[in-house]
Design a protein around this motif. Sequence first.
Motif, mmCIF file in Angstrom:
data_model
loop_
_atom_site.group_PDB
_atom_site.id
_atom_site.type_symbol
_atom_site.label_atom_id
_atom_site.label_comp_id
_atom_site.label_asym_id
_atom_site.label_seq_id
_atom_site.Cartn_x
_atom_site.Cartn_y
_atom_site.Cartn_z
ATOM 1 N N SER A 44 -52.184 -35.331 -93.950
ATOM 2 C CA SER A 44 -53.524 -34.753 -93.998
ATOM 3 C C SER A 44 -54.347 -35.575 -94.975
ATOM 4 O O SER A 44 -54.028 -35.625 -96.166
ATOM 5 C CB SER A 44 -53.488 -33.290 -94.432
ATOM 6 N N ILE A 45 -55.399 -36.242 -94.459
ATOM 7 C CA ILE A 45 -56.225 -37.145 -95.256
ATOM 8 C C ILE A 45 -57.625 -36.563 -95.363
ATOM 9 O O ILE A 45 -58.214 -36.156 -94.353
ATOM 10 C CB ILE A 45 -56.301 -38.545 -94.608
ATOM 11 N N PRO A 46 -58.199 -36.484 -96.574
ATOM 12 C CA PRO A 46 -59.543 -35.910 -96.714
ATOM 13 C C PRO A 46 -60.616 -36.785 -96.063
ATOM 14 O O PRO A 46 -60.533 -38.013 -96.090
ATOM 15 C CB PRO A 46 -59.735 -35.823 -98.235
ATOM 16 N N ILE A 47 -61.602 -36.125 -95.465
ATOM 17 C CA ILE A 47 -62.761 -36.806 -94.867
ATOM 18 C C ILE A 47 -63.986 -36.403 -95.663
ATOM 19 O O ILE A 47 -64.269 -35.218 -95.835
ATOM 20 C CB ILE A 47 -62.938 -36.414 -93.390
ATOM 21 N N TYR A 48 -64.706 -37.401 -96.136
ATOM 22 C CA TYR A 48 -65.925 -37.156 -96.899
ATOM 23 C C TYR A 48 -67.127 -37.730 -96.147
ATOM 24 O O TYR A 48 -67.048 -38.777 -95.523
ATOM 25 C CB TYR A 48 -65.837 -37.805 -98.291
ATOM 26 N N THR A 86 -60.497 -32.769 -92.683
ATOM 27 C CA THR A 86 -59.309 -33.607 -92.792
ATOM 28 C C THR A 86 -58.981 -34.293 -91.473
ATOM 29 O O THR A 86 -59.319 -33.803 -90.392
ATOM 30 C CB THR A 86 -58.076 -32.775 -93.204
ATOM 31 N N LEU A 87 -58.323 -35.434 -91.605
ATOM 32 C CA LEU A 87 -57.693 -36.119 -90.479
ATOM 33 C C LEU A 87 -56.210 -35.780 -90.570
ATOM 34 O O LEU A 87 -55.551 -36.100 -91.555
ATOM 35 C CB LEU A 87 -57.914 -37.628 -90.577
ATOM 36 N N CYS A 88 -55.695 -35.106 -89.546
ATOM 37 C CA CYS A 88 -54.316 -34.615 -89.580
ATOM 38 C C CYS A 88 -53.455 -35.306 -88.524
ATOM 39 O O CYS A 88 -53.926 -35.628 -87.429
ATOM 40 C CB CYS A 88 -54.268 -33.111 -89.328
ATOM 41 N N LEU A 144 -54.611 -44.539 -92.000
ATOM 42 C CA LEU A 144 -55.151 -43.180 -91.978
ATOM 43 C C LEU A 144 -56.357 -43.045 -92.902
ATOM 44 O O LEU A 144 -57.360 -42.410 -92.552
ATOM 45 C CB LEU A 144 -54.066 -42.184 -92.378
ATOM 46 N N GLU A 145 -56.255 -43.644 -94.082
ATOM 47 C CA GLU A 145 -57.377 -43.572 -95.021
ATOM 48 C C GLU A 145 -58.600 -44.307 -94.480
ATOM 49 O O GLU A 145 -59.738 -43.846 -94.634
ATOM 50 C CB GLU A 145 -56.954 -44.153 -96.373
ATOM 51 N N MET A 146 -58.356 -45.451 -93.832
ATOM 52 C CA MET A 146 -59.462 -46.207 -93.248
ATOM 53 C C MET A 146 -60.130 -45.401 -92.139
ATOM 54 O O MET A 146 -61.359 -45.305 -92.070
ATOM 55 C CB MET A 146 -58.957 -47.533 -92.690
#
Length: 413
Positions: A126-130, A139-141, A159-161
């Motif tokens: 689960s990566i935060p989306i701002y 989030t990107l899950c 994933l972060e990109m």
Amino acid sequence: MNDNALQQPVIQDHSAFLAGDHDFQADIQILAGSDLVGTILETVMLATNMRFAAVARVTADRWVACRTVDEVNFGLAEGDEIEIQSTFCQSVRETSNKVLFNDTATDDVYGNHPIAAKFGIVSYASIPIYRSDGSFFGTLCAIDTEPRDIKHPRAVAMLEMFADIIGRSLETEEQLEAEKRLGEQERELARIQEEFVAVLGHDLRNPVAALDAGFRQLDREPLTEGARKILPFMRSSLHRMNDLIENIMMHAKARLGGGIRISATPDAPLTQVITQIVEEIRAASPQNEILLDLAFDQPVSCDAPRVAQAISNLLSNAVRYATPGTPIEVRGLMRECGIEISVANQGEAVPDELQENLFHPFQRGVHANGEGLGLGLYIASSIAVAHSGRIDVTCEDGTTIFAFKMPALSIAA
């Protein structure tokens, strides 16, 4: 794993989104309709071997799926919502830290975690989306029920990109959506305005007709010398008012109906209607000398009333801008390529930069004295175009000539 496990705590679901009344309708629509986001989720699954990927809208108390690709049959689609306490995304939002684990059976932090155990989750990201302004969106899950190497540095960087790309694209998509809504609102406002103008023009016809009848009656009555001097000015004002109404009506009909329509008739009474128009303007503007020379030596197929309206607008324009004391000439003749009706007046030349926009609506001359709406030449040009013709303007040696031209196709055999 129970395929319905994630559906049981749903607060709002896919049907609410389809009905268009979801609390997060706008966010879901933007992401659900984005080809970019769809490609990103497919790429995440291919690169990580995870079989579920999603973008979720996450607030302090809501978790809503905005876009999903589901090969595990979790049963989550756009608009489906699960209790925020049942997700790892609450922690991501609160701490701004991503959540990653390859296998709950061996992970030091998330081993035997109750959320993972409840839904049968084995590997998870689960990566935060701002947004561009730094505010948290969601989030990107990526999820699987089998162990996956989701913590590999390359996978994490990817994933972060992708989360960053999604966050940046939100602003663009929202701006496009806002511009679309604004365009729709402007078109609706324009339609309402045009309908209002059409109704206004229509309703003004009756009082103008009554005034015209009254002036004709007064003309037959004995009047004082002062009244006789005032009456032509009143009729001139009435004539200009009638021109304004006719132009407004024509413009509104053209806008609402998709363009000016004509009804051509063979052997149209062109000489008669143009002569009548000239006589009306002579009566309304007795201070101007208007010369008329028409030489149509064969039948013409056209919409005579519309052509007359175009010539009326050209002639009214000439009266407005002619040098006082100089004659205005109206000539009509047959040529090999069609007919030409010209209106010429002496006066200041139309500047070159103005000629480019002269036939656009609401464009007026630099020396306009406040009369008119800038529709006359536009209407005249539109009528010419409707006859497969055009209006040419030339300015030479102090003479301005507007020439209404119709091609030979408009001439009856």
